[in-house]
Structure formats: structure tokens, C-alpha cells
Write an enzyme that holds these catalytic residues in place. Structure first.
Site, PDB file in Angstrom:
ATOM      1  N   LYS A   1       0.860  -1.184   0.000  1.00  0.00           N
ATOM      2  CA  LYS A   1       0.000   0.000   0.000  1.00  0.00           C
ATOM      3  C   LYS A   1       0.905   1.245   0.000  1.00  0.00           C
ATOM      4  O   LYS A   1       1.897   1.296   0.733  1.00  0.00           O
ATOM      5  CB  LYS A   1      -0.923  -0.029   1.233  1.00  0.00           C
ATOM      6  CG  LYS A   1      -2.115   0.883   1.102  1.00  0.00           C
ATOM      7  CD  LYS A   1      -3.239   0.509   2.045  1.00  0.00           C
ATOM      8  CE  LYS A   1      -4.367   1.528   1.922  1.00  0.00           C
ATOM      9  NZ  LYS A   1      -5.543   1.173   2.683  1.00  0.00           N
TER      10      LYS A   1
ATOM     11  N   GLU B   1     -19.542  -5.392   9.919  1.00  0.00           N
ATOM     12  CA  GLU B   1     -20.512  -4.609  10.694  1.00  0.00           C
ATOM     13  C   GLU B   1     -21.585  -5.491  11.319  1.00  0.00           C
ATOM     14  O   GLU B   1     -22.009  -5.268  12.464  1.00  0.00           O
ATOM     15  CB  GLU B   1     -21.162  -3.548   9.789  1.00  0.00           C
ATOM     16  CG  GLU B   1     -20.243  -2.389   9.410  1.00  0.00           C
ATOM     17  CD  GLU B   1     -19.282  -2.696   8.269  1.00  0.00           C
ATOM     18  OE1 GLU B   1     -19.424  -3.771   7.642  1.00  0.00           O
ATOM     19  OE2 GLU B   1     -18.395  -1.862   8.002  1.00  0.00           O
TER      20      GLU B   1
ATOM     21  N   ARG C   1     -25.564  -1.764   6.733  1.00  0.00           N
ATOM     22  CA  ARG C   1     -25.315  -3.172   6.414  1.00  0.00           C
ATOM     23  C   ARG C   1     -25.751  -4.096   7.550  1.00  0.00           C
ATOM     24  O   ARG C   1     -25.935  -5.290   7.345  1.00  0.00           O
ATOM     25  CB  ARG C   1     -23.820  -3.352   6.145  1.00  0.00           C
ATOM     26  CG  ARG C   1     -23.499  -4.710   5.665  1.00  0.00           C
ATOM     27  CD  ARG C   1     -22.191  -4.752   4.940  1.00  0.00           C
ATOM     28  NE  ARG C   1     -22.306  -4.197   3.600  1.00  0.00           N
ATOM     29  CZ  ARG C   1     -21.311  -4.203   2.716  1.00  0.00           C
ATOM     30  NH1 ARG C   1     -20.147  -4.697   3.042  1.00  0.00           N
ATOM     31  NH2 ARG C   1     -21.489  -3.700   1.519  1.00  0.00           N
TER      32      ARG C   1
HETATM   33  C1  LIG Z   1     -18.877  -1.855   4.559  1.00  0.00           C
HETATM   34  C2  LIG Z   1     -17.692  -0.948   4.709  1.00  0.00           C
HETATM   35  N1  LIG Z   1     -17.089  -0.858   5.911  1.00  0.00           N
HETATM   36  C3  LIG Z   1     -16.034  -0.052   6.057  1.00  0.00           C
HETATM   37  C4  LIG Z   1     -15.553   0.672   5.009  1.00  0.00           C
HETATM   38  C5  LIG Z   1     -14.422   1.634   5.207  1.00  0.00           C
HETATM   39  N2  LIG Z   1     -13.244   1.216   4.449  1.00  0.00           N
HETATM   40  C6  LIG Z   1     -12.933   1.738   3.265  1.00  0.00           C
HETATM   41  S1  LIG Z   1     -11.536   1.138   2.608  1.00  0.00           S
HETATM   42  C7  LIG Z   1     -11.350   0.103   3.922  1.00  0.00           C
HETATM   43  C8  LIG Z   1     -10.182  -0.822   3.947  1.00  0.00           C
HETATM   44  C9  LIG Z   1     -10.157  -1.699   2.745  1.00  0.00           C
HETATM   45  O1  LIG Z   1      -9.045  -2.534   2.832  1.00  0.00           O
HETATM   46  P1  LIG Z   1      -8.710  -3.475   1.631  1.00  0.00           P
HETATM   47  O2  LIG Z   1      -9.931  -4.056   1.071  1.00  0.00           O
HETATM   48  O3  LIG Z   1      -7.672  -4.427   2.079  1.00  0.00           O
HETATM   49  O4  LIG Z   1      -8.143  -2.461   0.541  1.00  0.00           O
HETATM   50  P2  LIG Z   1      -6.797  -1.584   0.609  1.00  0.00           P
HETATM   51  O5  LIG Z   1      -7.183  -0.250   1.141  1.00  0.00           O
HETATM   52  O6  LIG Z   1      -5.822  -2.287   1.456  1.00  0.00           O
HETATM   53  O7  LIG Z   1      -6.358  -1.514  -0.818  1.00  0.00           O
HETATM   54  C10 LIG Z   1     -12.351   0.277   4.860  1.00  0.00           C
HETATM   55  C11 LIG Z   1     -12.433  -0.432   6.128  1.00  0.00           C
HETATM   56  C12 LIG Z   1     -16.222   0.556   3.783  1.00  0.00           C
HETATM   57  N3  LIG Z   1     -15.869   1.260   2.715  1.00  0.00           N
HETATM   58  N4  LIG Z   1     -17.265  -0.262   3.666  1.00  0.00           N
END
Ligand SMILES: Cc1ncc(C[n+]2csc(CCOP(=O)(O)OP(=O)(O)O)c2C)c(N)n1
Ligand SMILES: CC(=O)[C@@H](O)[C@H](O)COP(=O)(O)O
Ligand SMILES: [Mg+2]
Length: 592
Positions: free
Chosen positions: A248, A337, A365
Site C-alpha cells: 500500500k 458490521e 449493512r
Molecule cells: C462496509 C464498509 N465498511 C467499512 C468501510 C471503510 N473502508 C474503506 S476502505 C477500507 C479498507 C479496505 O481494505 P482493503 O480491502 O484491504 O483495501 P486496501 O485499502 O488495502 O487496498 C475500509 C475499512 C467501507 N468502505 N465499507
């Protein structure tokens, strides 16, 4: 800033004309382009930098938009937007009237599915793949790119369970960088770490157990390796899964070193990566998040029944303070969630006092869990709903505007919205003294209004509002922090005495005594909230008036209109829907 290769790419067709040897240079240019614009205009950074090579390889090998490409969450899709015809407008990213920070079907034919909330990509892609089968479009490939934190969510596993018994032409790419916004958590994260290092684990592959063809892990920054594996997968029919390992923030040293901060860093120096501090006055009011996080620690130190829960947002919600200081009673459960809510319910059955902090938009959700697991059993879970109201640049997928409406119809649930930091603190104090049932406390993103918020605790009476100012002609009933706007309405008007202001505090139970007072005294009533006018606080006041036979009143309901609000600065968005001092004054001038 645009250099030799990128400036000639208006669509993936142009990209496909390049010889493979030039793609690493394009990757460098694309990275610089993203960094240059996000540095100045803000937005999500680390995730897009991590998938630059993957983005190029996907559009190079596959026939997008005929092949469908779905990005999970979509915060990593900046490179995709730039390569698919939006390079020239990318500087408008997330701004009012500009392009969205997430893929959006109405924005481009290359955005196969609208996203923002996580873990939807596999279901959506499978749906498209099944549709293609039914339509006889057998050559079409359907690709989901999902991160390691997002794949841990229940919804993604529900989809994998289905994919494994389908014959769908679907490719799932797991972009594994061991990070969500914060470090990834849980057994799956440990499994993925092992799979990277330990051949023995690879023999018992969880994806193969789902009957899905697994390949990898491969280095997701190695363009030749990516290209040749994607070429190979193109010829494999049925469901397939590619596991890639990325970093990242790749390519910007500071972003690689502090991946949490550079998830969405705000403005920074594009060359050095150094963050540009916002011009700060010496004493700024705190963010509501920090009021929540610091107050929870303060309370938990004296009440050992308190536990804290966050689904993957420890930094955003400030539950990190409790995770740091009282780790045995604070839980980051990952993007889960539904689990977070029912986990809280289980804890509450055993006499614990769970503070379950979920962004208002993400609680959508877990709606059934709120009703079925918490409210029906009247369990005293304390929901702290962060990012309520308009959140600004994240836009329609993230605004926390539905909560008052979707929660208000649930029996047993108390709903509270603090006017300021002190009220947030005091309702948290009140809740942990022991409620008979659940409570939802909703508060907005960002800064409050008070510097001296860390005052001794006092109890708030459940279902009691507050008279801020009496008046003679018009009553303003506000709920939550938007009530702070009203003091600006009084500036520069000569008839202040005519305008009353009541801070209602509770949407449920309503302060009926106060409402009877208002309806007996006033003909003109304005309600104001930063939630939807359909079904929200204003609706509750209208129902009250109807139930109690108050007729011939002028009632103006101000709130979020019945439409999805796009992205932009919160202030711009509020102005655009008439939630402004200017509009309030206009309405008041008609009635006073
Ligand atoms: C249902 C939901 N919960 C929380 C989030 C907040 N959120 C956005 S990006 C993220 C992390 C995503 O991590 P990953 O899928 O590993 O992608 P990366 O950022 O590492 O590329 C979170 C928790 C969201 N977008 N949707
Ligand atoms: C993509 C996503 O869902 C998160 O990164 C979100 O943008 C976080 O919002 P806050 O910046 O309000 O924490
Ligand atoms: Mg990740």
C-alpha cells in the site's frame, strides 16, 4: 506533469498499442500523476498507488469495457479512472460537480458497478457473469478486484460460497497488502500471511476448498509476471482466483512507511510526501471522534463492564485510544458490521456495556442485526454512529443521512443526537450508568465547537430536550449539531425576541412535554436536521402534531431532501440543499 506515454492515452485502446516493455515507464508516470493531483486536491492515496501495475495489466490484457471490471470499495480506482478517459478531469476528483472518488456507472462505461461500501465486488461480478451466461455471451470475462480486508467480510464469503458451485467466467483478484485502512486483523489475515511464507499451508488452500482455481501469490508490482499470469488466466474457463501481493502506498516512501496516515492523507508535498499541516489556530475545538475515543477511555477506566467495538475503523472512529490503553476490552473485528452488532448483543446479554462504534452509513449493512439481535431482546448496546449527516467529499455512498429514519421505526431504541461535545460526553456517561435497552448516539465527521469540553460528567435525562431560547412567533426545533447554526441566524436580525430555539436532543423518545409547549404557543414551527426529511425527526414532529390534533400550523421541515446527495465540501452541499443560515433567514422573514 503528464509525460511521454500517459499523455497519449485517452482510453485502454491506446494503452494496448504500447509494447509491453514500455509499461513499467507508464506505471511510473501514472503513479506520478496520481501523486501530483492527490497531493494538491486530496483524496485516497495509498490504495491506488498499490495497484498501479495491476490496473495497467488488467486494461492491457482484457477487453474492457466489454469484459467487466469491478473494483471493491473503489478507493483504489484512481489509476483506472485516469486510463479510462478521465485523465483530463481527474483534478476535479471528489469536488462539487467533479468526478466521483469511486467508480460510478453513470460516469463511465468502464465503471461496471458503483461502489463505496466494501465487499460487494464478488457478488456483483458473479451476477454479471451469470447474466452473460444466460445471454449466451460466453467469451466475456468478469473480474473482481478485492482487498485483503474487504474479502474478510461476510458478504464476500457468501459470494465465494456461490462462485464455487457456479461455472461462471469470473476472475477474482485478491490484492493483498496486509492492510485495511488500519492493519488487517483476524485469522484470515494470519492465514494470508502464512500462505505467503509457508508452502505447507498452500497445500490446504482455503480458496481451493471453495472449489475455485487458485493461483499465486505473485508480486503485484512485477508487471511481466502479472501480464503473463493474466494472459494464462484468460484461457482458463470457469471461476478462478489470483492472489497478488502489493505494498500500500507503493512508490511514495512516506506513504509506504505510514500506510494508515497515507490512506487519505490530505494535502502533501508531491515530491517529498511531507504532509502539509492545516493552518491551525492554537486552540481548536476537538473532533467529535476524539471526544468519543477519549471519553470512552475515561469511562472505561472507572467502569470495567465497558467494552469497545469497531468494524475496521479504529483510527477513523478514535477507538484506537481504547485499543492502545485497554486492549483486552477493545475489539477491531475487521470489516464486519453485522458481526460487530451481534457481538455487542452477545456481550450485553452477559452484563457488559458494549460501545459499538460504526459509521452511520456502514450500519446500514447491519440493519437486521440491530432489530433482530439487539432491539427485540432490548439489550443495552450503546451504538455510537460516527459520520452522521453529510460527510463531504466521499459523497452519496458515505453520507450518514438515513440513520434517523431507519432507526426511528425500531421499538425499544433510544435515539440521541448531541448538540455539541459536552452532550456527546454526557450521553456516553449516562449510557454507561445502565440503560434498560439500546441507544443510538449519532454525531458528525470532524470538528466540534467547544474548547473546554472535558468538563465533569453530568447525567442527561432520557427523552428530555432543552430550551435554548424562548420566543414569540416562530419555534425552531433542532436535532444534533446542526442546531449550532441557529445562533448565526440570530446575528444581524432585529426581531431576535420573536424566534425561539429548542434543542430536542432525542428523536426517540420525543420530549412530548416540550412539544406540547411548542405547539400550544406557536403557529409557525421549523424543524431542522441533517438527516432525510422522509421519515426523520421532522416526520416525527409531524406525526406528533397529527396524533395530538394540532391543526392549522405552518410547519417547515428542513433536512436532506429525497434524493442522493453527491460529493463536495460539506458546506457547499449544505448550501445546495438550503440547510444554511441564509435560507433559514429567508424562511423566518416570511413568518416574522
Ligand atoms: C462496509 C464498509 N465498511 C467499512 C468501510 C471503510 N473502508 C474503506 S476502505 C477500507 C479498507 C479496505 O481494505 P482493503 O480491502 O484491504 O483495501 P486496501 O485499502 O488495502 O487496498 C475500509 C475499512 C467501507 N468502505 N465499507
Ligand atoms: C473508502 C472509505 O470508505 C473510507 O476510506 C472513508 O473514506 C473513510 O472516511 P473518513 O475519512 O471519514 O474516515
Ligand atoms: Mg488491503
Amino acid at each position: 506533469m503528464i509525460k511521454e506515454l500517459l499523455e497519449h492515452i485517452a482510453s485502454p485502446k491506446d494503452l494496448r498499442q504500447l509494447p509491453k516493455e514500455e509499461l513499467p515507464q507508464l506505471a511510473n508516470e501514472l503513479r506520478d500523476f496520481i501523486i501530483g493531483i492527490v497531493a494538491a486536491k486530496e483524496g485516497h492515496l495509498g490504495a491506488s498507488l498499490g495497484v498501479v501495475e495491476l490496473t495497467i495489466a488488467l486494461h492491457y490484457i482484457f477487453d474492457t469495457p466489454n469484459d467487466f471490471l469491478v473494483w471493491d470499495v473503489g478507493h483504489q480506482a484512481y489509476g483506472h479512472k485516469i486510463l479510462t478517459g478521465r485523465k483530463d478531469v481527474f483534478e476535479t476528483n471528489r469536488q462539487l460537480g467533479g468526478i466521483s472518488g469511486f467508480p460510478k456507472r453513470s460516469e463511465s462505461e468502464y465503471d461496471a458497478f458503483g461502489v463505496g461500501h466494501s465487499s460487494t465486488s464478488i457478488s456483483a461480478t458473479l451476477g454479471m457473469a451469470i447474466a452473460s451466461q444466460l445471454k449466451g455471451e460466453l467469451d466475456k470475462l468478469h473480474i473482481a478486484v478485492i482487498g485483503d480486508a474487504s474479502i474478510a467480510s461476510g458478504m464476500a464469503f457468501e459470494a465465494l460460497n456461490h462462485v464455487g458451485v457456479s461455472k461462471a467466467n469470473i476472475l477474482i483478484i485478491l490484492n493483498d497488502n496486509a492492510m485495511g485502512i488500519d492493519p488487517s486483523v483476524g485469522a484470515l489475515k494470519n492465514y494470508l500471511t502464512n500462505i505467503k511464507n509457508n508452502k505447507r499451508v498452500r497445500k490446504h488452500n482455503i480458496i481451493e476448498a471453495f472449489n475455485i482455481d487458485y493461483s499465486g501469490p505473485i508480486d503485484g508490482h512485477d508487471l511481466p509476471a502479472l501480464l503473463s499470469e493474466l494472459e494464462r488466466l484468460k484461457t482458463v474457463s470457469g471461476p478462478k482466483f489470483l492472489h497478488i501481493i502489493t505494498t500500500k502506498g507503493k512508490g511514495l516512501q512516506k506513504a509506504e512507511e505510514d500506510q494508515v496516515k497515507y490512506h487519505a492523507p490530505g494535502k502533501f508535498n508531491a515530491k517529498t510526501g511531507e504532509l502539509i499541516a492545516k493552518s491551525e489556530l492554537n486552540q481548536q475545538p476537538p473532533k467529535y471522534q476524539d471526544v468519543f475515543g477519549l471519553t470512552l477511555v475515561e469511562l472505561a477506566k472507572t467502569n470495567d463492564k465497558i467494552v469497545g467495538i469497531t468494524p475496521a475503523m479504529p483510527t477513523g472512529s478514535s477507538l484506537k485510544f481504547m485499543l492502545d490503553q485497554i486492549p483486552e476490552r477493545a475489539f477491531d473485528v475487521g470489516i464486519a458490521e453485522q458481526h460487530a452488532v451481534t457481538l455487542a448483543a452477545g456481550m450485553a446479554t452477559q452484563g457488559l456495556i458494549p460501545f459499538c462504534n460504526i459509521y452511520s452509513t456502514f450500519l446500514q449493512r447491519a440493519y437486521d442485526q440491530v432489530i433482530h439481535d439487539v432491539a427485540i431482546q432490548n439489550l443495552p448496546v450503546v451504538f455510537c454512529l460516527d459520520r452522521a449527516g453529510l460527510v463531504g467529499e466521499d459523497g452519496a455512498t458515505h453520507h450518514g443521512v438515513f440513520d434517523l429514519a431507519y432507526l426511528r421505526c425500531i421499538p425499544n431504541l433510544i435515539i440521541f443526537a448531541p448538540l455539541n461535545e459536552l452532550e456527546l460526553r454526557n450521553i456516553m456517561y449516562t449510557a454507561q450508568l445502565g440503560l434498560k435497552g439500546p441507544i443510538a448516539i449519532r454525531y458528525p465527521r470532524g470538528m466540534g465547537t467547544m474548547q473546554n469540553w472535558q468538563q465533569p460528567f453530568s447525567t442527561l435525562e432520557i427523552g428530555k430536550g432543552e430550551t435554548i431560547k424562548e420566543g414569540s412567533k416562530v419555534a425552531i426545533l433542532s436535532i444534533g449539531t446542526i442546531g449550532n447554526m441557529i445562533k448565526d441566524v440570530y446575528i444581524d436580525i432585529t426581531n431576535k425576541g420573536e424566534i425561539a430555539h429548542y434543542n430536542m436532543r432525542f428523536v426517540k423518545p420525543l420530549d412530548e412535554e416540550l412539544l406540547h409547549h411548542v405547539f400550544k404557543k406557536f403557529k409557525n414551527i421549523i424543524t431542522i436536521e441533517d438527516g432525510t426529511i422522509v421519515g426523520g425527526f421532522g416526520s416525527a414532529v409531524l406525526e406528533f402534531a397529527q396524533q395530538h390534533g394540532y391543526k392549522d400550523k405552518n410547519i417547515e421541515i428542513l433536512g436532506i431532501p429525497d434524493t442522493f446527495i453527491e460529493h463536495g465540501k460539506s458546506e457547499e452541499l449544505f448550501n445546495s440543499i438550503g440547510l444554511s443560515v441564509h435560507n433559514m433567514k429567508k424562511i423566518l422573514s416570511l413568518w416574522t
